[in-house]
Design an enzyme around this catalytic site. Structure first.
Site: not given
Length: 378
Positions: A202-203, A229, A320, A323
């Site tokens: 993600s991030t 993401h 973050m 997940d």
């Protein structure tokens, strides 16, 4: 003392609205506004903000150029405001390559109508990066809450005590989590035991993934699936960029795409990627609206566990939230292998931390070590 925010945007309307929205949160304060990239550089140096919001299309100097200069001189978390168009996606990816930590959709309608969803997203993102980049400021914030509680009700004291306890637990957990390539359990032999590599991020993921995938040769022996993401146009632009930059073939996944050695499939934004029961191709589905992420690492990991059993190498990178943790648990129950990125090389140590702290990581490693290990261990 609130976290200091520098807003960079050439639109007086956005400057005014962002300042209003950001200042609504007691832990945030806009300390400066810049109308172009050069002003952003100057104010970043003089105001020493904890976090910066950055537009990309501005006169004199664009946002991406400003990010490069700021990150080279005095690094600070920079969150880009991005158009959701394909062009906006390519520019945002340039900004992430330059050192920006994340992006937020620049939606005129949401800003105009005072969207609560935008407020929550903006507040959470800015506080998250400001506190992670400035632990001393985070401690000061906790101390301030304690001081306030001392003069208020018993309930306030209890709330502050709980916040202190959570902060202490977080610090203790991060100190006890394996880092710097440490191994949480005895390394397992992967040769002959893996059919597919599935990576979730993600991030901070685009930069980490670029480093890993760029190091893979065109004749890599396994198919690779990436769940990053991102919104729809972003995954397409990301896949096309990687395909141009890398030796290995990269494309945004479509229903029916075969799982081919030496090819990377990127899960499309706004959809879920799953595998057919035979484990020969992928299916792209709208998915359940109750699932927070589209694409979702947990969903794809779970599908991989059902289709490939214990023949999967799952890798959880920077991001973050948590997940990937439950999906990793399902993979481990089938006998598959899990690697997670270490804290030092993560932009946000959330997703891999959740996996490591749950005892699901076979190994925890720096991002620079992932590709060499893939080439030597598979």
């Amino acid at each position: 003392m609130p976290y200091k925010v520098l807003v960079v945007d050439d639109s007086s309307f956005f400057q005014h609205r962002l300042k209003e929205i950001i200042n609504e949160h007691p832990d945030l304060e806009v300390v400066g506004i810049a109308a172009n990239g050069q002003e952003a550089i100057d104010l970043a140096a003089s105001l020493n903000p904890d976090v910066i919001t950055m537009d990309y299309e501005m006169p004199r100097m664009d946002g991406v150029s400003a990010v490069r200069v700021i990150m080279a001189s005095k690094p600070v978390p920079i969150v880009m405001f991005s158009s959701m168009t394909y062009e906006g996606a390519t520019i945002t990816l340039d900004a992430l390559d330059a050192g920006a930590v994340d992006f937020i959709p620049k939606n005129f309608a949401e800003v105009s109508r005072n969207s609560q969803a935008l407020k929550s997203k903006l507040h959470d993102t800015l506080i998250g990066f400001a506190s992670s980049a400035n632990p001393e400021a985070a401690k000061r914030k906790t101390d301030e809450l304690a001081a306030v509680a001392a003069t208020k009700s018993q309930k306030a004291k209890e709330v502050t005590a709980a916040l202190r306890q959570r902060l202490a637990a977080k610090t203790q957990a991060s100190q006890s989590t394996p880092t710097s390539g440490a191994v949480s359990t005895s390394p397992k032999k992967l040769k002959g035991s893996v059919k597919i590599v599935v990576i979730g991020a993600s991030t901070g993921g685009p930069v980490a993934l670029s480093e890993i995938i760029a190091a893979l040769p065109s004749d890599f022996h396994f198919p690779v699936i990436v769940i990053q993401h991102m919104p729809e146009n972003f995954t397409r632009a990301f896949a096309e960029r990687l395909n141009r930059q890398c030796k290995i073939s990269v494309k945004e996944a479509e229903t029916g795409d075969k799982l081919i050695a030496g090819r990377v499939l990127i899960a499309p934004g706004g959809k879920q990627l799953m595998f057919d029961r035979a484990g020969s191709s992928v299916k792209i589905l709208d998915g359940d609206d109750r699932v927070n992420y589209k694409p979702c690492v947990d969903v794809t990991f779970a599908s991989a566990a059902a289709s490939f059993g214990g023949k999967v190498l799952g890798i959880v990178l920077t991001g973050m939230g948590a997940d990937g943790c439950e999906g990793a648990r399902l993979l481990k129950q089938k006998g598959s292998f899990i690697w997670s990125q270490n804290q030092e090389t993560c932009v946000v140590y959330g997703m891999p931390a959740a996996v490591a702290r749950a005892g699901l990581s076979d190994e925890v490693m720096a991002v620079k070590d992932v590709a060499p290990r893939l080439l030597s261990d598979l």
